[in-house]
Design a protein around this motif. Sequence first.
Motif, PDB file in Angstrom:
ATOM      1  N   ASP B 371       0.846  -1.192   0.000  1.00 29.72           N
ATOM      2  CA  ASP B 371       0.000   0.000   0.000  1.00 29.72           C
ATOM      3  C   ASP B 371       0.884   1.247   0.000  1.00 29.72           C
ATOM      4  OD1 ASP B 371      -1.713   2.083   0.559  1.00 29.72           O
ATOM      5  OD2 ASP B 371      -2.910   0.937   2.000  1.00 29.72           O
ATOM      6  N   PRO B 372       0.786   2.042  -1.049  1.00 27.89           N
ATOM      7  CA  PRO B 372       1.683   3.203  -1.142  1.00 27.89           C
ATOM      8  C   PRO B 372       1.484   4.205  -0.024  1.00 27.89           C
ATOM      9  CG  PRO B 372      -0.031   3.323  -2.810  1.00 27.89           C
ATOM     10  CD  PRO B 372      -0.123   1.967  -2.190  1.00 27.89           C
ATOM     11  N   ARG B 373       0.367   4.112   0.673  1.00 34.53           N
ATOM     12  CA  ARG B 373       0.098   5.098   1.709  1.00 34.53           C
ATOM     13  C   ARG B 373       0.424   4.604   3.102  1.00 34.53           C
ATOM     14  NH1 ARG B 373      -3.092   9.772   0.069  1.00 34.53           N
ATOM     15  NH2 ARG B 373      -3.261   9.529  -2.160  1.00 34.53           N
ATOM     16  N   ARG B 374       0.972   3.424   3.175  1.00 30.05           N
ATOM     17  CA  ARG B 374       1.351   2.962   4.508  1.00 30.05           C
ATOM     18  C   ARG B 374       2.857   2.781   4.572  1.00 30.05           C
ATOM     19  NH1 ARG B 374      -2.613   2.361   7.650  1.00 30.05           N
ATOM     20  NH2 ARG B 374      -1.839   0.897   9.178  1.00 30.05           N
ATOM     21  N   TYR B 417       8.320   4.949   3.324  1.00 29.15           N
ATOM     22  CA  TYR B 417       7.246   4.494   2.447  1.00 29.15           C
ATOM     23  C   TYR B 417       7.819   3.624   1.350  1.00 29.15           C
ATOM     24  CZ  TYR B 417       4.044   7.478   4.843  1.00 29.15           C
ATOM     25  OH  TYR B 417       3.260   8.016   5.815  1.00 29.15           O
TER      26      TYR B 417
ATOM     27  N   ARG C   4       5.310  15.055   7.142  1.00 29.38           N
ATOM     28  CA  ARG C   4       4.716  15.359   5.846  1.00 29.38           C
ATOM     29  C   ARG C   4       3.774  16.552   5.934  1.00 29.38           C
ATOM     30  NH1 ARG C   4       1.473  11.300   4.135  1.00 29.38           N
ATOM     31  NH2 ARG C   4       1.918   9.988   5.914  1.00 29.38           N
ATOM     32  N   PHE C 168      -2.319  -4.373  -4.040  1.00 33.33           N
ATOM     33  CA  PHE C 168      -2.150  -4.244  -2.596  1.00 33.33           C
ATOM     34  C   PHE C 168      -3.469  -4.408  -1.842  1.00 33.33           C
ATOM     35  CE2 PHE C 168      -2.553   0.202  -3.965  1.00 33.33           C
ATOM     36  CZ  PHE C 168      -3.506   0.689  -3.102  1.00 33.33           C
ATOM     37  N   VAL C 169      -4.566  -4.143  -2.530  1.00 34.80           N
ATOM     38  CA  VAL C 169      -5.855  -4.418  -1.907  1.00 34.80           C
ATOM     39  C   VAL C 169      -6.060  -5.924  -1.827  1.00 34.80           C
ATOM     40  CG1 VAL C 169      -8.319  -4.038  -2.029  1.00 34.80           C
ATOM     41  CG2 VAL C 169      -6.763  -2.265  -2.827  1.00 34.80           C
ATOM     42  N   VAL C 186      -7.642   0.510   3.898  1.00 32.50           N
ATOM     43  CA  VAL C 186      -6.809   0.350   2.711  1.00 32.50           C
ATOM     44  C   VAL C 186      -7.346   1.168   1.541  1.00 32.50           C
ATOM     45  CG1 VAL C 186      -5.815  -1.296   1.103  1.00 32.50           C
ATOM     46  CG2 VAL C 186      -6.178  -1.948   3.487  1.00 32.50           C
ATOM     47  N   PRO C 189      -8.059   5.447   2.207  1.00 34.24           N
ATOM     48  CA  PRO C 189      -6.935   6.383   2.109  1.00 34.24           C
ATOM     49  C   PRO C 189      -6.459   6.560   0.664  1.00 34.24           C
ATOM     50  CG  PRO C 189      -6.549   4.805   3.863  1.00 34.24           C
ATOM     51  CD  PRO C 189      -7.754   4.338   3.130  1.00 34.24           C
ATOM     52  N   ASN C 190      -6.593   5.508  -0.112  1.00 28.00           N
ATOM     53  CA  ASN C 190      -6.100   5.590  -1.478  1.00 28.00           C
ATOM     54  C   ASN C 190      -7.077   6.257  -2.442  1.00 28.00           C
ATOM     55  OD1 ASN C 190      -3.342   4.263  -1.913  1.00 28.00           O
ATOM     56  ND2 ASN C 190      -4.370   2.893  -0.477  1.00 28.00           N
ATOM     57  N   LEU C 270      -1.383  13.788   3.079  1.00 31.30           N
ATOM     58  CA  LEU C 270      -1.744  12.381   3.107  1.00 31.30           C
ATOM     59  C   LEU C 270      -1.044  11.581   2.017  1.00 31.30           C
ATOM     60  CD1 LEU C 270      -5.575  12.541   3.795  1.00 31.30           C
ATOM     61  CD2 LEU C 270      -3.801  11.706   5.323  1.00 31.30           C
ATOM     62  N   ASP C 271      -0.514  12.274   1.039  1.00 33.84           N
ATOM     63  CA  ASP C 271       0.107  11.570  -0.073  1.00 33.84           C
ATOM     64  C   ASP C 271       1.612  11.522   0.134  1.00 33.84           C
ATOM     65  OD1 ASP C 271       1.016  10.500  -2.341  1.00 33.84           O
ATOM     66  OD2 ASP C 271       0.311  12.076  -3.690  1.00 33.84           O
ATOM     67  N   PRO C 272       2.139  10.340   0.450  1.00 33.67           N
ATOM     68  CA  PRO C 272       3.563  10.255   0.746  1.00 33.67           C
ATOM     69  C   PRO C 272       4.421  10.694  -0.446  1.00 33.67           C
ATOM     70  CG  PRO C 272       2.460   8.157   1.142  1.00 33.67           C
ATOM     71  CD  PRO C 272       1.466   9.051   0.493  1.00 33.67           C
ATOM     72  N   LYS C 273       3.873  10.594  -1.643  1.00 33.85           N
ATOM     73  CA  LYS C 273       4.712  10.871  -2.803  1.00 33.85           C
ATOM     74  C   LYS C 273       4.770  12.341  -3.176  1.00 33.85           C
ATOM     75  CE  LYS C 273       4.440   6.508  -5.239  1.00 33.85           C
ATOM     76  NZ  LYS C 273       4.016   5.850  -6.476  1.00 33.85           N
TER      77      LYS C 273
END
Lengths: 306, 542, 278, 490
Positions: B371-374, B417, C4, C168-169, C186, C189-190, C270-273
């Motif tokens: 999961d890219p957000r975890r 991440y 972040r 990932f789901v 899961v 958040p996405n 919220l977006d790590p990227k």
Amino acid sequence: MGVGLVLLVLTLIFLALHLVPGDPAMLLLSQGDGGSATPDAVARVREQLGLDQPLLTQYWQFLSGALTGDLGESFRNGQAVSEAIGERLPRTLELVGLATLIAVVVGVPWGALAARKGGWFDSVTSVLTSIGVALPVFVFGSLLVLLFSLELGLLPAGGFTEWGDDPGRHAQLLIMPAIALAVGFASTIARMTRSAVLEMLHQDWVRTARSLGLSRRTVFRKYVLRNSLNPVVTTVGIGVGTLLGSTVLVEKVFSYPGLSSLLVDAVTARDYPVVQGVVITIAVLFVSINIIVDVLYGVLDPRVRR
Amino acid sequence: MLEIDDVSVEFGGGKKWKPVTHGISFSVAPGETVALVGESGSGKSVTAMAILDLLPANARRTGSIRLDGEELVGASEKRLRQVRGCDVAVIFQEPMTALNPVYTIGHHLSEAIRSHRDVSKAEAAEKAVDLLRQVHMPSPEEKVKHYPHQLSGGQRQRAMIAMAMASEPRLLIADEPTTALDVTVQAEILDLVRELQQRTGMGVLIITHDMGVVADVSDRVVVMRDGRVVETAPSRELFARPQHDYTTALLEAVPRLGSGTTSSAVADRSAPPVLDLEGVAIEYPGSWRKSGFRAGHDLDISVAPGEIVGLVGESGSGKSTIGRLAMGLLPVAAGRMEVGGRDVSAGSRADLVHIRSQVSMVFQDPASSLDPRRTIGQSITDPLRWTRKLTSTKACRARAQELLDDVRLPKEWVDRYPHELSGGQRQRVGIARAMATNPRLLVADEPTSALDVSVQAAVLDLFSELQREHGFSCLFITHDLSVVEQLATSVVVLQHGRVVEQGPTARVLNDPQEDYTRRLIAAAPVPDPDLQAQRRAQRLAG
Amino acid sequence: MRRRLAHALTPLRLAALVYVGLMLLVLVAAPLLAPADPLSQDVADRLASPGGAHVLGTDELGRDILSRIIYGARVELLIALGATLVSMLLGTLLGLLGGYFGGIVEVITMRVVVDVLLAFPPIILVLLAVTLRGPGTGTLIAAMGVLFAPTFARIAYGQVISVKRLEFVEAATAFGAPTRTRLFGVILPNISAPLIVQVSLTIATAILLESGLSYLGLGVVPPTPSWGSMVAQGQRYLSSDPHVLLVPGAFVVLTILAFGLVGDALRSGLDPKSRSNR
Amino acid sequence: ACGGGSGSSGEAGTLRFGLSAEPVTLTTGVWQGSATNFVLTLIHRGLMTLDEDGELVPGLAASVDTPDPTTYVFTLHEGLTFSDGSPLTATNVKNSLEYYANPDNGSTLIAGLQDIASITADSDTQVTVTLEAPNNAFLEFLAVPTAAIVPDASLNADTPNIVGAGPFEIEEQNEGVGMTLAKFDGFYDADDVALDEIDVAYYPDGDARANALVSGDVDMIDYVTWENFDRVGDTDGVELAAQPGPFQYVQFNVTDGPFADPLVREAVAYAINRDNALTAAFQSNGQPLEGVVTSNDPALEGLGDELWTYDPDRAKELLAEAGYPDGFSATLLATSQYTFLQDTALSVQQDLQAVGIDVTLDAPDWSGRLEKGAAGDYDLAVSGDVGIVTNPIYLLSFVQGPDNFNRSFGYANEEIAASLTDGLRATDDETRAAAYEEAFDLFATDVPFASIDTRDQAWAYSDDVEGFSNLPGFHTFFSGYTLANTSIER
Ligand SMILES: Nc1ncnc2c1ncn2[C@@H]1O[C@H](COP(=O)(O)OP(=O)(O)OP(=O)(O)O)[C@@H](O)[C@H]1O
Ligand SMILES: Nc1ncnc2c1ncn2[C@@H]1O[C@H](COP(=O)(O)OP(=O)(O)OP(=O)(O)O)[C@@H](O)[C@H]1O
Ligand SMILES: [Mg+2]
Ligand SMILES: [Mg+2]
């Protein structure tokens, strides 16, 4: 499925209308400037409109009529509801269609560019789109009229002319209302696009596309924007649907006789058959739009297909 | 042709820049193949990406990168664009995320073909099929119409390779191009690269962990560790006389097929099998236009408690599919499946809950399965929390750190991440996650494909250790036969969705009964340049 | 996370956050802050321009606009935020369920509930609500909450059906994540980015609709001030005394801008990227 | 073809008219609002009509004889026809009037025509109407647009009332957009009708309507909203004609509670600051009304126009006297749909607050307002109304007869009704004045409603338009009559 849905809407709208207070007969006999109707006269009109029947009877008549395509006649002017809708729907579709076109053509590239460029352009976009979504359409519409009709005299202030009578004027009369509608819509789309693009900007496949030496534009358009369209399509779909029934304020400002003002006028006048007819029409359109959007999800993202 | 001089890559942003590589220098001559090997996470990929400035937005490069004498650091975006895809092509490490999910393989290829050449759409389409055929994609006419998610890991990788080859570049940067390929296909692809190289004088920079591949194709080897080049030498020399300690260690860690090490796992055949497939068929549902695709036929596979079953076979033969089936992610189309003695063919809710309490999985593609957000710490311990084995955040964190340590990742990285890791590091996160739950059956889908041999050895040791301790069973999907030999008690060989041969590891590897198995063993590269050259000659002749 | 968020806070966004904070303060402390009684009329001094005795001028009944803005903020924010919250919770839930489970659940959530609600013209819905519950803030929040929910539902739905097929789901499923976790831990958040945007858009729509409804008499009961009704009223003096419209209008725009920027900060936090400047 | 103006400058002889509402189906004899009345004034004529000063003049009747106060002899113009080509005879007149005089038909003319004893068609062109008692508003009732003479076929509720004998006939109707009216050559005064065509387009929004005129899309509009008076009036080449029209007032629910007490009602009448209300709602375009509208009837000069003044102290005294020294609370019904009523209500609310009556506003949409008004679901309400006729007899409906939404709920005062009726029956000015004086005195203390103001009602037109006149008083809504003598120069 769709039929069941429309049936449900039909029933709900019927119930809703009869739950809301207000007597069509009394309204028919008294406009804003007074002139008071006698109770006798009101009773006579009620009888004439069939409002004295038991509710269940009225419901049955309405439903059986609707199912055979007969939506009844307007309380106010006796016009067949289907005819009134037939006249107004194309106008609204034209208006909403044009507004949507403008909104999409402006909103998508705008939001995309804001996401891509960042910096001051992005900030300016935030401000402008905030104004765009916050500006009541009647205010913006009035400003348009003030500028283009009263100051510059470029466009007629409002009204409607059939295409067949005078195509030029027909088009002229369409421009300002469409723009007034498009402003908020475009801002909404721009915001949605911007956020969606930001999500996609850092995906690995974008790097792949860049590694192929594709031009920035192609990379952006085909590998970022294309993948960002899902929420944009949702927004456009809902926006179009909502516009169909909510152009009333624009129609007022520009005296454009569309479906929405028919609906609102009918509601204020408690013209039940017309309200019911318009609601059904909008429901059918909405359901169709949603079906199209659902199909588009699959087109946009093959993983969605089963 | 390519000269890399004192190149460092730094991550960060704002005022804080943290270097991950330090002063990397090497060069690639025309027609030469340079292998970049080294520890997972040592900076191989970022160095390769730095060449064409394909680094993530929060990274920057310093130093000098020259292509035919032209400086690329600081070159204009326009110039870089001309270089990309035309002079230099790249094969990316993780093909799933590197392909755009909304376009077909054919579309990707056409885009690559047309990016620098004036080719009509129809011609490009034709060429696309042709390219797929060259990379040995089965039924290429069909596959061009497939979307990335409809392909197996190896098929995606081949599509990626085909894209890079499309422009016949002068320099090919290949970042672990064969991790998902079985050895026969791998050999064919490597032949293809070599052939192209001989024809056009293309230089190749290949990043790989497979010392067999290094021995097979490379002229020179650059060994990296901790963001630094520790040794550069011609291949023969390197294999014969490694200079640096790390190189020595690396070469020693290379598992060799037929080296005699065998699995320590003991299967308990008296107890009912943990996983039992009887005449199982697996089907991918079709869309409304296309009929479904049957990816497994008549499968009879059984995994006893404590047993490690190696699942090998052609890329696209259905290995991952079987793994997903065992995990309850795909329904049983026909036949009977038992997990831990319970018939779960019906796939009811209760069945699925049962499966998930018993089975755990390492996914083939680490990038897309996280999961890219975890944070990775969260990802690792999420299964524990979900199954209520651990509930406090603190305990989770501690456990995550432990597991990270087990898979040789720094403990401090719990808060990173996934996108901040290298491919191999992500893969280790996947392994840690799968191990966290102490499953009865572990489905490991190419769990070490992106790991360098030393880390791989460490992970496999860990694996055996845990296996001894907890006695779990394992369905180990891999294309590395030496790993199979070392680890598995029995082997299942798969081709075209069918089991072609199965039996105890030693028997199958030493005395293969089927033609395909023989070919597979013959194609496995050995980490010895001279021997490998002979084998190649043999193979090409025969 | 904190790291972040700190990154996500550009000066502009910080300003927005401060503004939102101030608004919330106004929400509690209106009586202390307002210079005058927002209801008291002084017809002799009607339509006074900003400056002078009344900082922001007076309206058509000679009421102090600043005080009305301050008291109006209360009503406005309560309605806008309340309606947005209700619709967000309701809609997102519907969309998540419909998109994730498909089949009959989808039919019930997306087709029966959402489509029917969408097909129902807003004015009739609100009319009904006002009739059944009487006019007022609570009614408006409830009615608008129901009204805007379908938009959230459709956005969530569209996203879920594509995100739920990501590996990932699937991994979460494989690792025994309970359905609730898969949905909220899961998938949600996405898919949060468009939903956050929609939140700021909904706040805007709520204020606009409140304005329109006040105009139709279905909104806040006069003389209670609300920005929406102030805008609707001010429209009449657009050409003669524009400040009656512009002042509340400006606050509406500022507020929407601020919530939009705060949403941006949240989204990128919220977006790590995402990097700091986005 | 359509109603919308078809170019930035229209054709000669065509008047492009921007109308404030779309007329509903025209129903014979029924009052359907001002937009509908406007159309009636164009396509219909009654026996009587109004001239450009608002004076009563014969219409279809060439002359009217009144041999005695209860006998009216109408002589019709020769050769009258309806717009469908059929002849208009004395029988039509008899049938039409009898139809309007029948309470079952819902005609608004009942108050005027209920005294009819008999109608006889003496010849094709002569009709004699005999009244049971003298009625000095009788002729004025015959000039109301709903009193038009129509073909027998129209004398029911189901046939759209579109065939008439007016100066124009409906040529085309475009639902929602507009209608086209063409000159009707069979009109008795057709020679004097200058307009060939009236192109009506609907502009329901006040600003849009004003814009249409100012930008030259139309030549003329009705109902200029008060915010637009200055803008429209100041525009070059545009004429704004305003006349005091309807009046606003507070009505009471007298069934129980404080307002059952006349003292409290009187207090309200004294509490209202009429200038404020006028400014708030109409930008001062109108007159404060401290009594009842008597429309400048010379015979009633000075009567009924000062029943109450703005005197909060007096109001408080009255409240104290009624037993409410500390005031009380009440609901005030208004409507949000008409902003002028809402603004009036807000102003009244403030005034009542000042004398201790704590008023909560209830402002539903118009439909809700009507229903609540008719059901007595209020304590106080603000309303606006006009008399069908300017004769004070219009007040009768406020003190007598069935409840409706526009009058004080549950209120009846037979004494006032009797005095008003006496005034109606009076055959000389003196008796008449005396009767009304008595009525107004009762009015002042019993307060059937508390007046607030009269509002100006404006029409506006371009300078090219010649001959139109906005009729004074309640007749402003019948100004369409003068379009028969209007011309347009371009
Ligand atoms: N979602 C899907 N829809 C249709 N076909 C699919 C889908 N996923 C995989 N396939 C097909 O199923 C076959 C088996 O795929 P699978 O992923 O199991 O191969 P694999 O043995 O794991 O190969 P590799 O070693 O390359 O990963 C392939 O031919 C692939 O094209
Ligand atoms: N976006 C990022 N932010 C921060 N650090 C990163 C980021 N991407 C990579 N790194 C770090 O840079 C180092 C080098 O990564 P790189 O991908 O080059 O490793 P690699 O040698 O290719 O390893 P592997 O064999 O596992 O693929 C790693 O330690 C990784 O954690
Ligand atoms: Mg790497
Ligand atoms: Mg696989």
